[in-house]
Design an enzyme around this catalytic site. Structure first.
Site, PDB file in Angstrom:
ATOM      1  N   HIS A 141      34.192  25.684  29.571  1.00  0.00           N
ATOM      2  CA  HIS A 141      35.357  24.862  29.219  1.00  0.00           C
ATOM      3  C   HIS A 141      36.129  24.588  30.512  1.00  0.00           C
ATOM      4  CE1 HIS A 141      38.835  23.886  26.348  1.00  0.00           C
ATOM      5  NE2 HIS A 141      39.316  23.713  27.558  1.00  0.00           N
ATOM      6  N   ARG A 148      50.791  17.786  26.297  1.00  0.00           N
ATOM      7  CA  ARG A 148      51.902  18.729  26.445  1.00  0.00           C
ATOM      8  C   ARG A 148      51.631  19.647  27.625  1.00  0.00           C
ATOM      9  NH1 ARG A 148      49.162  23.207  25.038  1.00  0.00           N
ATOM     10  NH2 ARG A 148      47.682  23.096  23.312  1.00  0.00           N
ATOM     11  N   GLY A 164      42.714  24.012  17.303  1.00  0.00           N
ATOM     12  CA  GLY A 164      42.829  25.454  17.180  1.00  0.00           C
ATOM     13  C   GLY A 164      41.597  26.128  16.614  1.00  0.00           C
TER      14      GLY A 164
END
Length: 448
Positions: free
Chosen positions: A209, A292, A165
């Site tokens: 990214h 996830r 994060g």
């Protein structure tokens, strides 16, 4: 197949999981806090169970209460969504011990990928390209750390082994700044993650990214669903995502994805997962794996036609993948804008009551949201209230449709970051080609 599923999450992703479960004939049990009682995602489930007060620690992160709610409701599986408990190995293990299928990989896989140093070692062994750096924890000795940094080459970035994060990271551009950076990052890692283990990598100054989506089952089958570009970020949080990643060669993507699938087989990984990379100068460098469902899974669904959430449920039920790599094709281009309840100038959260809500509609537009007129956006949770997804024959058409969707979006009563999205999408540089992860900070820095 799973018969009854407890959804251990809230908001738009809870509704998304309910929709996938319903398509497979699975009943849903929605947990919620007192602050979320009566919300659209609570009303839409087959059954709702309050697990505690508003604070996440007492409700959405309260593992014993969630497990008790699942067992009392005769559920046989738990879907954690994303965020909250989705990458908590203790919760995955607790589900398994309680006889509940965890919709995700085994606890051991989550723990290993949550340790950034262990993840680097797994990826290196599988041939996944990593940013040059350390495969062992940094020592406490400052001189030894200086030797490591000199060997990697400045600038370097110090990272918490159990971080995430955007926390627990410091960029160091010269040797004189190393001591202070190590001390500060260790303290932040200890406070935020309960573990001050650090490692070091070369700092890439102008990367994009790029991430690769995979699906793997418990029978040794695994496929990738192409890549996404998630370079539009503010403070390490994604703002806009798109697929595919323009300007990255298909040969590089395919070779990198093949190494990712080898890593999945080595791990015994089962479920959906995302390998995240920094892309610079024609090379891909692994940074982490998310074990996830991703917020941005929708753009991959838009260009592949594959329902990732349904496959999560089918894999958790023990079904083998019937998808073959040669049958997976990417069609057109898709883009996602995360709509957050925040001031578009200061980025401060703007909780409150939504007086009116009109979502956009039309060809090539998909909206994921739990908002409705009269809904309350509470101050206790993540501020994302909707996702707008557009698709088109090419990137230009996807952007144009998104501009139209943003113009049609109406949220009265709270502020949102829609103006920031319009500004980004209309910027000539962004429209011409994808930009680096620093684009937003450079765009808003002069105003700050």
């Amino acid at each position: 197949m799973i018969k009854r599923l407890v959804i251990a999450n809230r908001g738009e992703i809870a509704l998304r999981i309910q929709r996938a479960a319903r398509a497979l004939g699975i009943e849903t049990v929605q947990i919620h806090s007192t602050a979320d009682a009566g919300t659209s995602f609570v009303r839409a489930a087959d059954l709702a169970v309050c697990v505690g007060p508003a604070a996440t620690a007492d409700s959405y992160l309260n593992m014993p209460r969630i497990i008790a709610a699942a067992l009392a409701s005769d559920c046989d599986a738990v879907h954690p969504g994303y965020g909250l408990l989705s990458e908590n190995p203790e919760f995955a293990a607790l589900c398994e011990e309680s006889g509940l299928a965890f919709v995700g990989p085994r606890a051991e896989c989550i723990a290993k990928m949550g340790d950034k140093i262990a993840a680097r070692n797994v990826m290196t062994a599988a041939g996944v390209p990593c940013v040059p750096g350390t495969n062992d924890p940094l020592p406490d000795d400052l001189d030894a750390c200086r030797t490591v940094a000199a060997g990697i080459g400045y600038p370097v970035i110090i990272k918490a082994a159990h971080g995430g994060g955007g926390r627990g990271m410091r960029v160091v551009r010269q040797s004189d700044d190393l001591a202070a950076a190590l001390k500060t990052t260790r303290a932040e890692a200890r406070n935020a993650f309960g573990d001050d283990t650090l490692f070091m990598e070369r700092f890439l100054d102008r990367p994009r990214h790029v991430e690769i989506q995979i699906l793997a089952d418990a029978h040794g089958n695994a496929v990738h669903l192409g890549e996404r570009d998630c370079s539009m970020q503010r403070r390490h949080q994604k703002v806009i995502e798109e697929a595919p990643a323009m300007g990255v060669s298909r040969a590089l993507i395919d070779a990198t994805a093949a190494a990712c699938l080898r890593a999945c087989r080595d791990l015994g990984y089962a479920g959906a997962g995302t390998f995240e990379f920094l892309y610079q100068d024609g090379e891909m460098f692994f940074i982490e794996m998310n074990t996830r469902l991703q917020v941005e899974h929708c753009v991959t669904e838009a260009i592949t036609g594959i329902d990732i959430v349904q496959w999560q449920l089918r894999i958790a039920a023990g079904e083998p993948l019937t998808l073959r790599q040669e049958d997976i094709a990417l069609h057109g281009h898709a883009m996602e804008c995360r709509i957050n309840a925040e001031d578009p100038e200061t980025f401060a959260p703007t909780p409150g009551r939504v007086r009116d809500f009109i979502p956009p509609a039309g060809n090539g537009i998909r909206v994921e949201t739990h908002l409705e007129p009269g809904a309350e956006v509470p101050p206790y949770y993540d501020g994302m209230v909707a996702k707008l997804v557009t698709s088109g024959r090419d990137r230009t058409e996807a952007i144009d449709r998104m501009m139209g969707a943003l113009a049609a979006l109406r949220i009265d009563g709270i502020q949102s970051n829609a103006p920031l999205h319009r500004r980004l999408l209309s910027h000539p540089a962004f429209r011409e080609e994808p930009q680096t992860i620093h684009f937003i900070e450079h765009l808003i820095a002069p105003e700050a």
